[in-house]
Scaffold this motif. Structure first.
Motif, PDB file in Angstrom:
ATOM      1  N   GLN A  62       1.033  -1.179  -0.148  1.00 53.37           N
ATOM      2  CA  GLN A  62      -0.133  -0.143   0.107  1.00 53.37           C
ATOM      3  C   GLN A  62       0.803   1.327  -0.095  1.00 53.37           C
ATOM      4  OE1 GLN A  62      -2.947   0.119   3.119  1.00 53.37           O
ATOM      5  NE2 GLN A  62      -3.916   1.869   2.419  1.00 53.37           N
TER       6      GLN A  62
ATOM      7  N   PHE B 106     -10.837   0.218 -10.392  1.00 56.12           N
ATOM      8  CA  PHE B 106      -9.306   0.231 -10.049  1.00 56.12           C
ATOM      9  C   PHE B 106      -9.187  -0.345  -8.584  1.00 56.12           C
ATOM     10  CE2 PHE B 106      -7.909   4.041 -12.821  1.00 56.12           C
ATOM     11  CZ  PHE B 106      -8.863   4.362 -13.422  1.00 56.12           C
ATOM     12  N   GLY B 107      -7.596  -0.597  -8.531  1.00 56.26           N
ATOM     13  CA  GLY B 107      -7.210  -0.903  -7.259  1.00 56.26           C
ATOM     14  C   GLY B 107      -7.057   0.100  -6.525  1.00 56.26           C
ATOM     15  N   ALA B 108      -6.584  -0.033  -5.014  1.00 62.67           N
ATOM     16  CA  ALA B 108      -6.570   1.302  -4.130  1.00 62.67           C
ATOM     17  C   ALA B 108      -5.336   2.054  -4.260  1.00 62.67           C
ATOM     18  CB  ALA B 108      -6.652   0.617  -2.708  1.00 62.67           C
TER      19      ALA B 108
ATOM     20  N   LEU C 226      -1.848   3.173  -9.710  1.00 58.11           N
ATOM     21  CA  LEU C 226      -3.167   2.638  -9.910  1.00 58.11           C
ATOM     22  C   LEU C 226      -3.152   1.538 -11.050  1.00 58.11           C
ATOM     23  CD1 LEU C 226      -5.019   5.903  -9.396  1.00 58.11           C
ATOM     24  CD2 LEU C 226      -4.808   4.037  -7.641  1.00 58.11           C
TER      25      LEU C 226
END
Lengths: 107, 115
Positions: A9, A97-99, A88
């Motif tokens: 992340q 979309f991913g985070a 992203l």
């Protein structure tokens, strides 16, 4: 519903280091796009991958699409401070979309 | 070369107020999209349009309405704003997904706070 997971992340590295970030899906991608977003701006397309096993290079950035088209990676060689941003991945067909991975490259 | 322009850039609303966000594109794109971006959740599709006069629901459409009366404009409305709608809203456009893997071109976002 296709779920996209991005890892890590957050990533903080020194200038000159190499790094890899990942995008994984619960189902097969028809095709996948990688975007980079800088603070206060909208995402900007880096690359689209379509074929399983495909590798694309954009200067120091190398994008791989998994053979089964369920995962992708972005590798940056010799990172520079200008690479700082939010990366992203997105499934093209369902516009999901991913985070994102927030990358910070320190001088 | 403006691309995708969003207005306003910032707005603060009180709970229950209504407002409209405007998106304009000058690239003659068929597809337009509204997303919201929240910390740790990436971009989530609210509504989209595949052409003038059409709209469709995305992943998180509740509490929002949209209109595409002109090809170049896509409006996002909040009828009765709620604190949960505090977010950064992005508009995007693309040439035509049917032509294969066209990129989405994004505006710079509207930062909306609901008190």
């Amino acid at each position: 519903t296709q779920l996209l997971e991005q890892s890590p992340q957050f990533l903080s590295i020194q200038e000159g280091e190499n790094l890899t970030v990942y995008c994984n899906s619960s189902s097969v991608f028809s095709s996948l796009q990688w975007y980079r977003q800088e603070p206060g701006e909208g995402p900007v397309l880096l690359v689209t991958v379509v074929t399983g096993g495909e590798v694309k290079k954009l200067k120091r950035l190398t994008f791989q699409f998994g053979d089964a088209r369920k995962d992708s990676s972005l590798h940056i060689t010799a990172a520079q401070t200008g690479d700082t941003g939010l990366y992203l991945c997105a499934g093209v067909r369902d516009m999901r979309f991913g985070a994102g991975t927030r990358l910070t490259v320190k001088p | 070369n403006a691309g995708v322009t969003q207005t306003p850039k910032f707005r603060v609303l009180k709970t229950g107020q209504s407002m409209t966000l405007l998106c304009a594109q000058d690239m003659n794109h068929e597809y337009m999209y509204w997303y919201r971006q929240d910390p740790g959740m990436g971009l989530r599709l609210i509504h989209y349009s595949v052409g003038e006069g059409t709209t469709a629901k995305g992943e998180v459409p509740d509490g929002y309405n949209v209109s595409r009366l002109k090809k170049q404009n896509f409006l996002l409305g909040l009828e009765s704003a709620a604190p949960s709608q505090t977010s950064v809203y992005f508009c995007a456009s693309s040439l035509d997904r049917g032509r294969g893997n066209q990129p989405q071109h994004f505006g710079d976002g509207t930062r909306l706070s609901i008190l």
